[in-house]
Write a protein that holds these residues in place. Sequence first.
Motif, PDB file in Angstrom:
ATOM      1  N   SER A 131      64.764  11.323  16.751  1.00  0.00           N
ATOM      2  CA  SER A 131      65.648  10.270  17.257  1.00  0.00           C
ATOM      3  C   SER A 131      66.982  10.251  16.517  1.00  0.00           C
ATOM      4  CB  SER A 131      64.955   8.915  17.169  1.00  0.00           C
ATOM      5  OG  SER A 131      64.333   8.763  15.928  1.00  0.00           O
ATOM      6  N   PHE A 137      55.186  16.356  20.744  1.00  0.00           N
ATOM      7  CA  PHE A 137      55.384  15.076  20.055  1.00  0.00           C
ATOM      8  C   PHE A 137      54.104  14.261  20.071  1.00  0.00           C
ATOM      9  CE2 PHE A 137      56.236  10.475  20.645  1.00  0.00           C
ATOM     10  CZ  PHE A 137      56.536  10.195  19.327  1.00  0.00           C
ATOM     11  N   ARG A 138      53.429  14.235  21.212  1.00  0.00           N
ATOM     12  CA  ARG A 138      52.230  13.409  21.285  1.00  0.00           C
ATOM     13  C   ARG A 138      51.169  13.897  20.296  1.00  0.00           C
ATOM     14  NH1 ARG A 138      51.083  13.071  27.165  1.00  0.00           N
ATOM     15  NH2 ARG A 138      53.292  12.655  27.398  1.00  0.00           N
ATOM     16  N   ALA A 185      57.176  13.148   8.560  1.00  0.00           N
ATOM     17  CA  ALA A 185      57.950  11.916   8.762  1.00  0.00           C
ATOM     18  C   ALA A 185      59.387  12.283   9.118  1.00  0.00           C
ATOM     19  CB  ALA A 185      57.905  11.052   7.508  1.00  0.00           C
ATOM     20  N   LEU A 239      59.580  13.140  12.732  1.00  0.00           N
ATOM     21  CA  LEU A 239      59.637  11.984  13.632  1.00  0.00           C
ATOM     22  C   LEU A 239      61.028  11.365  13.629  1.00  0.00           C
ATOM     23  CD1 LEU A 239      56.201  10.279  12.923  1.00  0.00           C
ATOM     24  CD2 LEU A 239      56.867  11.647  14.884  1.00  0.00           C
ATOM     25  N   HIS A 240      61.676  11.366  12.453  1.00  0.00           N
ATOM     26  CA  HIS A 240      63.026  10.805  12.392  1.00  0.00           C
ATOM     27  C   HIS A 240      64.037  11.735  13.067  1.00  0.00           C
ATOM     28  CE1 HIS A 240      61.158   8.186   9.430  1.00  0.00           C
ATOM     29  NE2 HIS A 240      62.186   7.377   9.583  1.00  0.00           N
ATOM     30  N   ALA A 287      52.340  13.104  16.746  1.00  0.00           N
ATOM     31  CA  ALA A 287      52.243  11.680  16.420  1.00  0.00           C
ATOM     32  C   ALA A 287      50.811  11.331  16.036  1.00  0.00           C
ATOM     33  CB  ALA A 287      52.703  10.842  17.610  1.00  0.00           C
ATOM     34  N   ALA A 288      49.854  11.799  16.847  1.00  0.00           N
ATOM     35  CA  ALA A 288      48.450  11.525  16.522  1.00  0.00           C
ATOM     36  C   ALA A 288      48.085  12.182  15.197  1.00  0.00           C
ATOM     37  CB  ALA A 288      47.554  12.039  17.643  1.00  0.00           C
ATOM     38  N   THR A 342      61.822   5.131  13.308  1.00  0.00           N
ATOM     39  CA  THR A 342      61.705   6.389  14.023  1.00  0.00           C
ATOM     40  C   THR A 342      62.299   6.369  15.412  1.00  0.00           C
ATOM     41  OG1 THR A 342      59.505   5.663  14.579  1.00  0.00           O
ATOM     42  CG2 THR A 342      59.722   7.301  12.852  1.00  0.00           C
ATOM     43  N   ALA A 400      57.656  17.027  24.772  1.00  0.00           N
ATOM     44  CA  ALA A 400      56.911  15.781  24.949  1.00  0.00           C
ATOM     45  C   ALA A 400      55.455  15.959  24.540  1.00  0.00           C
ATOM     46  CB  ALA A 400      57.011  15.318  26.399  1.00  0.00           C
ATOM     47  N   LEU A 411      51.926   2.105  11.739  1.00  0.00           N
ATOM     48  CA  LEU A 411      52.236   3.432  12.250  1.00  0.00           C
ATOM     49  C   LEU A 411      51.567   3.668  13.605  1.00  0.00           C
ATOM     50  CD1 LEU A 411      53.734   5.948  11.361  1.00  0.00           C
ATOM     51  CD2 LEU A 411      51.616   6.775  10.357  1.00  0.00           C
ATOM     52  N   GLU A 469      53.523  18.755  33.266  1.00  0.00           N
ATOM     53  CA  GLU A 469      52.735  19.489  32.298  1.00  0.00           C
ATOM     54  C   GLU A 469      51.407  19.989  32.856  1.00  0.00           C
ATOM     55  OE1 GLU A 469      50.905  16.293  29.439  1.00  0.00           O
ATOM     56  OE2 GLU A 469      53.047  16.068  29.717  1.00  0.00           O
ATOM     57  N   PHE A 479      50.027  12.824  12.719  1.00  0.00           N
ATOM     58  CA  PHE A 479      50.675  12.129  11.602  1.00  0.00           C
ATOM     59  C   PHE A 479      49.899  10.876  11.194  1.00  0.00           C
ATOM     60  CE2 PHE A 479      54.062   9.316   9.843  1.00  0.00           C
ATOM     61  CZ  PHE A 479      54.400  10.111   8.767  1.00  0.00           C
ATOM     62  N   VAL A 480      49.436  10.132  12.193  1.00  0.00           N
ATOM     63  CA  VAL A 480      48.647   8.933  11.871  1.00  0.00           C
ATOM     64  C   VAL A 480      47.379   9.347  11.113  1.00  0.00           C
ATOM     65  CG1 VAL A 480      47.314   7.034  12.847  1.00  0.00           C
ATOM     66  CG2 VAL A 480      49.537   7.603  13.804  1.00  0.00           C
ATOM     67  N   LEU A 492      53.494   4.220  17.201  1.00  0.00           N
ATOM     68  CA  LEU A 492      53.442   5.504  17.895  1.00  0.00           C
ATOM     69  C   LEU A 492      52.628   5.456  19.180  1.00  0.00           C
ATOM     70  CD1 LEU A 492      53.072   7.942  14.865  1.00  0.00           C
ATOM     71  CD2 LEU A 492      55.022   7.706  16.385  1.00  0.00           C
ATOM     72  N   PHE A 493      51.653   4.543  19.246  1.00  0.00           N
ATOM     73  CA  PHE A 493      50.742   4.591  20.390  1.00  0.00           C
ATOM     74  C   PHE A 493      50.954   3.478  21.408  1.00  0.00           C
ATOM     75  CE2 PHE A 493      47.746   6.726  17.194  1.00  0.00           C
ATOM     76  CZ  PHE A 493      48.336   7.948  17.449  1.00  0.00           C
TER      77      PHE A 493
END
Lengths: 569, 322
Positions: B283, B230-231, B276, B279-280, B234-235, A4, B227, A495, B68, B237-238, A499-500
């Motif tokens: 980048s 994304f944060r 997913a 996230l790809h 990301a959380a 990623t 930003a 993961l 922010e 997604f986990v 990410l963290f």
Amino acid sequence: MAVTTAPPPPQAPPASPRLPDLGPIGTLRWMWRRLTSMRTALILLLLLAIATIPGSLLPQRSVDLGAVAEFYQANPDLAPVLERLGLFAVYSSPWFGAVYLLLFVSLVGCIIPRTRAHVLDWFAAPPNAPTRLNRLPGYVTYRSALPPDEAAAQIAAAVRGRWSVGLHRVTSAPGTSAAETSTTRPPDQREPLVVAAQTGRLRETGNVIFHISMIGILLALAGSSLYSWRGEALVVEGAGFANTLPRYDSFTSGARYDTGDLPPFALTLDGLDVRFESDQIAAFGAPRDFAAAVRITDTPGAPPRSELIRVNQPASVDGARVYLSGNGYAPVVDVRNGNGELVFSGAVPFLPRDGTYTSTGVIKVPDLTGGGTEDLALEGFFLPTAVIDDQGPRSVFPDADNPRLLLTVATGDLGLESGGAGSVFSLQGADVTTVTADGGDAVSLLLAPGTSVDLPDDLGTVTFVELRRFAAFDVRADPSGPVALGAAVLVMVGLAMSLFIPERRAWIRITPTTGPEIGARSVVEVAGQSRPRDNGLGAALEHMAAVVRRSAPPVPPENDHRNHAEEDA
Amino acid sequence: MIIDSSLANASDALIVSATVVYTVAMLAFVADLVSTGRASRTITRQLVTAGASGPATTEAVAEPPGTEASVSSPASRIGRIAVTLFLLGTGLHLASVVARGAAVGRVPWSNAYEFATTGALAVSLLFAGLLLRREVRWLGAFVALPIVLTLGVATAVFYAEASDLAPALQSFWLVIHVSVAFIASALFTVGFSLSVLQLVQHRFERQGARPAPTVLRAVPSATVLEAMSFRLHAAGFVLWTFTLVAGAIWAEHAWGRYWGWDPKEVWSLVIWVVYAAYLHARSTAGWGGRGAAWVAVAAYGCLLFNFFGVNYLFVGNHSYAG
């Protein structure tokens, strides 16, 4: 699937527009680089998402065979076309396989160089500072009383531990850095020194773990389709079940499973306790609890053990598990022929069709008179709580409060001798004629438990002896479960790490002061950056700046007026 | 289990009042955006007319305060009212869900009505937490809107009276699998709002000459929005990954297979794959923030479909809703 947070992958060599110059190997390499690029991974991911969807829109053989058959009946023209496209078995179709295999090849192609690079990076010193430190977050600068070499040594020693540290001497040519202090070249007193610090390499480690574990999940799924097996069987209360192939109503197993290896257990259903909602009007008749009391004999001759199987509570038997997947009613019926001979006696499962357990089934009596000429079929409904009024017979509650059998009578050839694989629950494949009354309507029989009625045309009598329940058991074994679970746990850990965990870099540049006291004192600069932006960076850099000040103390103000001025600026 | 009907009725009344309070809060958030946006525009104009500072300063102030935090001026009274109302709505909402659970003596997660009300509550609690920790009033209207819509649909379409659990749901995995799914969905919901705002901000930032509408002046720049989103994503997604894994463990336990291509499973996987891809995309060169935001929006569409559509359109092991 590329990683990623990867930088853009290496592009294909700057090929001229004339592609053939690449040659066969060059072309292959070009294709490989394309396949393993992030953009390809992204497109394959989106393709996979799209390719997954049809399997939820159309009935799937692996999920529900009956639904596929119904679809065929409803759409006789469309179904064969969809069949050819593999749309009734999407997840084992070649095109679906192509998408996910390409994705995983892309993943492997990405992860191998990434892993190698990460291992090398793990042992390498953190990279040198960018030229313009003062543009980075957390920038501070001050003058230290220590000479550069000593300051650098002190700072590196103090920072090490919390950060991984490397020392660089910046040569005059910008960009050609990375000379460790241990090099043999005599140090030039005018060149700045850089203490490079780094944390959060575990971020990339997590990334690698995540992607490798995804391959683990794929392998587990492959193992599942090769080595798992599953069978479904109906067992009536009081009856038993032996784990052999013929006893199953349906059985599927993976290509590499030898059905001779079925564990030799047996099971007796002592009773099935069923509870439905009868108080709450809103959910009247909703199922509340199903519990099957069974005795299991693990191997022939072993002492039986008692188990209670519920919907979320399977019983384990020698690598397999027994699940309660359904239930219904099995009226016990006796049939006597015109001569009064008992020609049929047994429990006949009727399959529930709706929430109130309106059930359908057929009682098949071969060779009714003993002459080998005529079979008898009693087909119809079982209604657990029957209401029979001008709206027609129906069941109003799933529990057996007013059980009735409602049957029509047919005679003819059931096709049992010819070995036809007709269902035991329907008259499919039978050649029978419904017995009608004088008016032309089919004769229908209504029976309550404990009652008998005469069959028309002096065919005999039928008795509804008693009511039993049946349980539908699903027996399954899948050795891939633990592999999948282990891989899934690693996927989540990797993961979360990727990410963290912030990847932070910090640099302390120590430049010798100029002027008369050249090299005796230093200008110290501290700054850092992180990937991605993280809120903790400011605090981490403040902490680092404090550590740096302690190990290379600033020039006391009274000794250096210029220092004052510089800091204020 | 005897249903406590007075508690169940209290729950129904509370959800209605929560919906009303959220609606008023949403309007107050909009009013706050307008007043903050106007204030920022006035400052810009004053600086421009002052002349001496030149374009650089104008730009620095006209661009909604970049970091922010600290967007809305702390003095905005309507903003404080909006926050208070939102927190009040969250309290009423929480009370409603707790009362529903107490009425039936279980976690209130067994039909579409309960899923929708608890799912919306997860969004409210998440945003209330954000409001208390950071200055994110400008996001309030864009979070309150989906909450109000969800509660409206829940009471008007999905409503089901309180009752006991079906046997398939009688498992402690219900608590684990479903609660994590709620939290993940809440993160995705707020992330979605941010992604949409980011796309809108992109439009106006690119056009430059055309001034952004007043409402958007109080919203941070697209980069900051990216930003933040994304944060959250990301959380989310986990946790969504954990939802899938916990669901697979439960499926293994209840149905004897950890993966069976049930429609709900299929769509949960589709959601996972599209996030997913998000996230790809972040980048991937050439996709950057905007392309990724579009992928996130598509992923949220899949999430909504899985939540509202799958139970009604397809028959499967998860079709106990309704």
